[in-house]
Design a protein around this motif. Structure first.
Motif, PDB file in Angstrom:
ATOM      1  N   THR A  15       0.839  -1.203   0.000  1.00  0.00           N
ATOM      2  CA  THR A  15       0.000   0.000   0.000  1.00  0.00           C
ATOM      3  C   THR A  15       0.870   1.247   0.000  1.00  0.00           C
ATOM      4  O   THR A  15       0.626   2.208  -0.744  1.00  0.00           O
ATOM      5  N   SER A  18       2.470   1.663  -3.416  1.00  0.00           N
ATOM      6  CA  SER A  18       1.562   2.138  -4.458  1.00  0.00           C
ATOM      7  C   SER A  18       1.414   3.657  -4.445  1.00  0.00           C
ATOM      8  O   SER A  18       1.090   4.257  -5.468  1.00  0.00           O
ATOM      9  N   ILE A  33       2.305   1.097 -12.701  1.00  0.00           N
ATOM     10  CA  ILE A  33       1.530   1.545 -11.537  1.00  0.00           C
ATOM     11  C   ILE A  33       0.342   0.614 -11.305  1.00  0.00           C
ATOM     12  O   ILE A  33       0.006   0.290 -10.150  1.00  0.00           O
ATOM     13  N   VAL A  36       1.533  -2.444  -9.456  1.00  0.00           N
ATOM     14  CA  VAL A  36       1.732  -2.174  -8.024  1.00  0.00           C
ATOM     15  C   VAL A  36       0.386  -2.111  -7.310  1.00  0.00           C
ATOM     16  O   VAL A  36       0.215  -2.684  -6.217  1.00  0.00           O
ATOM     17  N   LEU A  37      -0.586  -1.432  -7.915  1.00  0.00           N
ATOM     18  CA  LEU A  37      -1.903  -1.310  -7.292  1.00  0.00           C
ATOM     19  C   LEU A  37      -2.591  -2.673  -7.170  1.00  0.00           C
ATOM     20  O   LEU A  37      -3.204  -2.981  -6.137  1.00  0.00           O
ATOM     21  N   ALA A  40      -0.966  -4.600  -4.386  1.00  0.00           N
ATOM     22  CA  ALA A  40      -1.421  -4.090  -3.092  1.00  0.00           C
ATOM     23  C   ALA A  40      -2.840  -4.573  -2.792  1.00  0.00           C
ATOM     24  O   ALA A  40      -3.159  -4.977  -1.659  1.00  0.00           O
TER      25      ALA A  40
END
Length: 735
Positions: A15, A18, A33, A36-37, A40
């Motif tokens: 988290t 991100s 991105i 990564v999100l 998370a």
């Protein structure tokens, strides 16, 4: 509960990651991105699922486990097409393929894989083939899911990326693809290890989000990487990361599995012991990695101190070719430089190559548009890849690239003496294909004074017209002193007559006088002595003289100028060097002399109105001892009147002794001023020196420097209205 705690930690990290993704220089920013999100989100969902296992309804928990399974396939699909997008331009067909594999992941995870035991994340699936084929290919839909989304898709994308980068002959892209492949291999090994351990400890599968956390961390770092490393640096970096992360993780995992039988008897003790061992393993891994990076074989990234020591050891008494080869050898051994050229400014506005380790020997115009653009920004160390990163140079990027191509260089060390171009040291590519980085630039910038000494030597001392001189030290002395005198700006304002005299005790020394014209109405005078004797002191003197003029291009405050000179002496000249002298700023419009005493022992003022000489220097602090001398500097001022004479001398004059041991002292200087004030400044200096020789009746023991400043009848003056660029801030009064 230990799995819940670990997953909470992973979720918190992802988290945080991100929200803190470094997008500088990032390729395909949105896709990375998203990865990564999604990672998370999967970690957070894993925490929620594990809490549901403990306290939630069964059907909802099973649904969440299917969602997590789909997210893993989704993440690896996005990763695969992210890799692919770095190789070829994204098009509609790629978008269609990505959507197809995402739907396939949804189909398999939702309808072909069942949750056998939701409390232990235990999955099962039917065989892919029926009948006789099942005997030869006993694979289930789970095997297909793992092979397709975790191994095949990302691996094939990296392979395509590598092939495209190699065909494009882009070392940077090829290196990035290799690093991407390395992160993927690590993920594969970690995935295999977790799947294997989960057969004995089913809940280990819940830590798969940790693999995703490490994977996306390395992916984001590789994506923004724009430097090129040599094989040794890559290998040492890999080993360091293995020591920091992989070995501690493996060590902790072994203890986690090995101590598992104690879990049934004492859960609390087992948890504490495992956590303690994990922390100890992490701490030990970092210590070992830190010790490893200090090994001489792998510490190329911290060569500054050794580089400086080698530069300081160059013997300028050697032949010119030997000195050039020695400098190139130092660059090779310390900075891993592959080639070097030295271009020195000569006649007809040309930069001629006087040394080349290999390849052609180009000739440039000193006003080459690319070179002028860099010099206008006041840049001394310039790397090829910086042209597009400096806004003021963007319009000149074509000329700058042409300059680098002509010379065949990756880095230019531009040697300036004020506004005068001395020469250029051009460094080629590093051996092994690595690129120059910020650390290289910091080291080159810090050691610029040594490069200037070399350039000054090549420009003035190693000139062909003096090669035949027998005594090399005398030759160097004459060249240095002559160049200093020739580069002075004589005071042409009719209000003032300035004379000076510099006599070294042993052919060469570190004392100097410099006159610098700012405008028609303002002039700078610098007089003083640098510590040391011989060639070393004279070279430091040359450097300091050049740096003062260079700083005047950008520093418009008198006090700040002296403070910057102090920092240069402290951090750039050989350790232990200090300057005892004075800086003066004469403003002819207001008939005011501003000055900062930097340890000058004698500054005397003769006033014709009173026919008297007084001492005016007050207290001063030598430059080079403290890091920041600004709080100690005081700007004082003298209102000059017609007939006033100021005498400034270094310690050598007043400390000289006769055969009987008597000191020359300040009183004799005062008497000489009173007796000879009607003569020119130069003759006053000569009279004073003649008196010293009669007094000593022997050879000089120390260098002698004298400056006489005579203020003339101001009624006969014609002064322009040009304003100064240097402000005498903080001006005080004479103490």
């Amino acid at each position: 509960m230990i799995y819940v705690i670990l997953n909470i930690g992973i979720a918190l990290y992802l988290t945080w990651a991100s929200f803190n993704v470094n997008t500088k220089n990032m390729r395909n920013e949105n896709s990375l991105i998203n990865i990564v999100l999604l990672s998370a989100a999967s970690a957070i969902l894993m925490v929620v699922t594990m809490l549901m296992v403990l306290w939630g309804p069964e059907r909802f928990t099973i649904f969440l486990e299917h969602v997590i399974l789909f997210l893993v396939g989704l993440i690896y699909t996005v990763i695969a097409f992210y890799y692919l997008s770095n190789a070829v331009k994204r098009n509609k067909f790629m978008t269609f393929l990505e959507a197809f594999f995402i739907l396939l992941a949804l189909y398999i995870s939702a309808s072909k894989i069942d949750v056998v035991d939701y409390t232990r994340f235990d999955f099962s699936a039917s065989l892919l083939f029926g009948g006789e084929l099942a005997n030869f290919f006993p694979f289930t839909w789970i095997h297909l899911y793992i092979a397709l989304f975790i191994f095949f898709l990302p691996g094939m994308s990296v392979l395509i990326l590598t092939l495209c980068a190699e065909n494009a002959k882009s070392r940077q892209a090829f290196q990035r693809s290799i690093l991407f492949a390395a992160t993927l291999v690590f993920a594969w090994i970690s995935s295999g290890a977790i799947l294997y351990i989960s057969q004995m400890l089913p809940m280990m599968i819940s830590l798969y989000t940790g693999v995703l956390a490490i994977l996306v961390t390395f992916m984001t770092r590789v994506s923004v990487q724009d430097k090129i490393y040599d094989s040794l640096t890559l290998f040492s970096g890999l080993l360091v990361n293995v020591m920091k992360y992989a070995l501690p993780s493996a060590f902790a995992a072994l203890f986690y599995v090995g101590l598992r039988p104690f879990y049934a008897t004492s859960k609390a003790v087992y948890t504490v012991v495992v956590f303690a061992i994990a922390l100890l393993a992490i701490f030990a891994g970092r210590l070992v990695a830190a010790a490893f990076t200090k090994l001489s074989t792998f510490r190329s990234a911290s060569y500054g101190a050794a580089f400086e020591a080698d530069l300081a050891a160059i013997d300028y008494n050697d032949e010119t070719s030997d000195i050039c080869n020695k400098l190139f050898e130092i660059f090779q051994n310390r900075a891993n430089v592959g080639s070097m050229k030295v271009l020195i400014a000569g006649g007809n506005h040309e930069l001629n190559t006087v040394f080349a380790s290999g390849g052609p020997k180009p000739t440039l115009n000193t006003h080459d548009p690319g070179l002028d653009a860099i010099r206008e920004q006041g840049i001394n160390i310039f790397m090829k890849n910086e042209a597009d990163g400096i806004f003021a140079l963007e319009q000149k990027s074509a000329e700058i690239n042409a300059l680098f191509k002509t010379i065949g260089a990756e880095v230019l060390i531009i040697l300036n003496e004020g506004r005068h171009l001395v020469g250029v040291i051009a460094l080629g590519e590093k051996r092994g294909g690595a690129s120059y980085d910020d650390y290289d630039k910091q080291v080159f910038d810090k050691l610029y004074s040594y490069f200037f000494v070399f350039g000054y030597y090549m420009s003035n001392i190693a000139n062909a017209s003096v090669v035949g001189t027998v005594n090399r030290e005398i030759r160097m002395s004459a060249q240095i002193i002559t160049s200093i005198q020739e580069n002075m700006d004589p005071v042409e304002n009719p209000k003032m007559d300035v004379g000076y005299l510099m006599v070294p005790a042993h052919n060469i020394g570190g004392e100097f006088v410099d006159l610098i014209r700012l405008t028609d109405t303002r002039h700078i005078f610098v007089t003083g002595a640098l510590s040391g004797k011989g060639i070393s002191a004279s070279m430091s003197m040359v450097i300091l003289k050049s740096i003062i003029r260079t700083y005047l291009n950008s520093t418009h405050d008198f006090k700040k100028l002296v403070a910057k000179v102090n920092q240069f002496i402290r951090f750039s000249l050989p350790k232990g060097t200090f300057f005892a002298g004075i800086f003066c700023l004469m403003d002819f419009e207001t008939d005011t002399l501003y000055y900062i005493n930097c340890g000058i022992p004698t500054m005397l003022l003769y006033t014709r109105a009173y026919n008297n000489v007084i001492e005016i220097q007050g207290n001063g602090y030598v430059l080079g001892f403290v890091k920041d001398i600004s709080p100690l500097l005081k700007v004082k001022q003298i209102k000059m009147n017609a007939g006033d004479v100021i005498a400034i001398t270094t310690a050598g004059l007043i400390n000289s002794h006769s055969l009987r041991g008597e000191q020359y002292g300040k009183d004799r200087i005062k008497k000489s001023m009173t007796d000879n004030y009607m003569y020119s400044g130069m003759r006053m200096c000569s009279f004073l020196f003649d008196d010293l020789k009669r007094f000593m009746a022997k050879e000089l023991d120390d260098d002698i420097t004298v400056m006489m400043i005579r203020y003339l009848d101001k009624d006969s003056q014609t002064v322009s209205d040009e304003s100064s660029e240097l402000e005498a801030s903080g001006a005080g009064t004479v103490s």
